[in-house]
Scaffold this active site. Structure first.
Site, mmCIF file in Angstrom:
data_model
loop_
_atom_site.group_PDB
_atom_site.id
_atom_site.type_symbol
_atom_site.label_atom_id
_atom_site.label_comp_id
_atom_site.label_asym_id
_atom_site.label_seq_id
_atom_site.Cartn_x
_atom_site.Cartn_y
_atom_site.Cartn_z
ATOM 1 N N ASP A 1 83.628 79.259 57.729
ATOM 2 C CA ASP A 1 84.158 80.591 58.031
ATOM 3 C C ASP A 1 83.329 81.184 59.159
ATOM 4 O OD1 ASP A 1 86.158 80.664 56.032
ATOM 5 O OD2 ASP A 1 84.708 81.291 54.524
ATOM 6 N N ASP B 1 92.691 80.498 57.051
ATOM 7 C CA ASP B 1 92.887 81.639 56.154
ATOM 8 C C ASP B 1 93.898 82.627 56.726
ATOM 9 O OD1 ASP B 1 90.945 80.527 54.483
ATOM 10 O OD2 ASP B 1 89.334 81.714 55.374
#
Length: 175
Positions: A137, A155
């Protein structure tokens, strides 16, 4: 068999029930999402220092983080068994989404878009989970000292796809 004076034959499929012409062509969008996701994760991993915030805007940072859990780091603090649980869930979801996509009807293009986005995102994160043991991330939004969970391109695709599927479900009820 009905006569022409009674209208169309009842055994003829309506336009809404005709299968979508080559629904699996939407897999190209999934592939684009996977490539874009993995490329941006590679770029973030090779150019950012882990955990160091790099301000882009007053509310947005690029911050390299590794998530061993699910969304919002759910189960991240466990011994590693969750890696395979979430990988298994992603595989089952990818198979289910592919079957759903293959069975869509001609009028369900918006559903196909949503499925393709979710599928591409799921596969991008699945790759990370299987190869690295965590999901990379790097997109981090905050308001003052309140930070939202970091995320990635996969995401974003999953979220947009889910929104499309939810909107389509409401649209289907009103018709």
């Amino acid at each position: 068999m009905t006569s022409s004076s009674q209208g169309p034959a009842t055994d003829t499929p309506s336009a809404g029930s005709e299968p979508m012409r080559s629904p699996l062509r939407w897999l190209w969008l999934s592939l684009v999402i996977v490539v874009l996701d993995l490329a941006t994760k590679w770029l973030a991993s090779s150019s950012l220092v882990y955990g160091q915030a790099n301000e882009v805007l007053p509310i947005f940072n690029l911050t390299l983080l590794h998530n061993t859990g699910a969304a919002f780091s759910f189960l991240a603090g466990h011994d590693g068994w969750q890696r395979w649980l979430f990988a298994g869930i992603a595989v089952v979801a990818a198979i289910g989404l592919s079957i759903w996509l293959a069975r869509l009807k001609r009028h369900e293009a918006f559903t196909a878009l949503g499925i393709a986005l979710v599928l591409g995102g799921a596969l991008g994160n699945l790759y990370d989970r299987v190869v690295h043991g965590y999901v990379v991330d790097f997109l981090s939004f905050h308001w003052g000292n309140a930070f939202f969970p970091a995320f990635n391109v996969a995401d974003v695709a999953i979220s947009l796809g889910a929104v499309a599927l939810i909107l389509e479900s409401f649209r289907g009820r009103s018709e």
